[in-house]
Design an enzyme around this catalytic site. Structure first.
Site, mmCIF file in Angstrom:
data_model
loop_
_atom_site.group_PDB
_atom_site.id
_atom_site.type_symbol
_atom_site.label_atom_id
_atom_site.label_comp_id
_atom_site.label_asym_id
_atom_site.label_seq_id
_atom_site.Cartn_x
_atom_site.Cartn_y
_atom_site.Cartn_z
ATOM 1 N N HIS A 146 25.884 26.646 -6.464
ATOM 2 C CA HIS A 146 25.069 27.174 -5.378
ATOM 3 C C HIS A 146 25.798 26.930 -4.067
ATOM 4 C CE1 HIS A 146 21.457 28.515 -3.386
ATOM 5 N NE2 HIS A 146 21.558 27.491 -2.560
ATOM 6 N N ALA A 147 25.656 27.825 -3.137
ATOM 7 C CA ALA A 147 26.215 27.705 -1.790
ATOM 8 C C ALA A 147 27.710 27.362 -1.787
ATOM 9 C CB ALA A 147 25.405 26.743 -0.954
#
Length: 87
Positions: free
Chosen positions: A15-16
């Site tokens: 994620h991210a």
């Protein structure tokens, strides 16, 4: 077709920041690479948005897919996934 499995080490999963770093590295590998989690179809590993939609969390096993001859590229990507990219 070759495959490699990796256990996601990053605390936030893919994620991210970890997803962005991984997608960038996949794009720079010079070979088409796809990534999947169990029960889902492989997606383009160089797409940040698609990588984030995998929903891979820390400790999840992912599978990388590429054409024959891309062993070195997959090995580098596996090493990256098995590193905490949040650190």
């Amino acid at each position: 077709m070759i495959t490699r499995t990796a256990v996601v080490a990053s605390k936030t999963g893919l994620h991210a920041r970890p997803a962005a770093l991984f997608a960038k590295a996949a794009g720079e590998s010079g070979v088409p690479v796809r990534i999947s989690v169990e029960g889902k179809d492989p997606i383009a590993a160089n797409s940040l948005l698609q990588v984030m939609t995998l929903g891979a969390k820390q400790g999840d096993t992912v599978t990388l897919h590429a054409e024959d001859g891309a062993e070195a590229a997959l090995d580098k990507l596996v090493a990256m996934l098995e590193t905490d990219l949040d650190a």
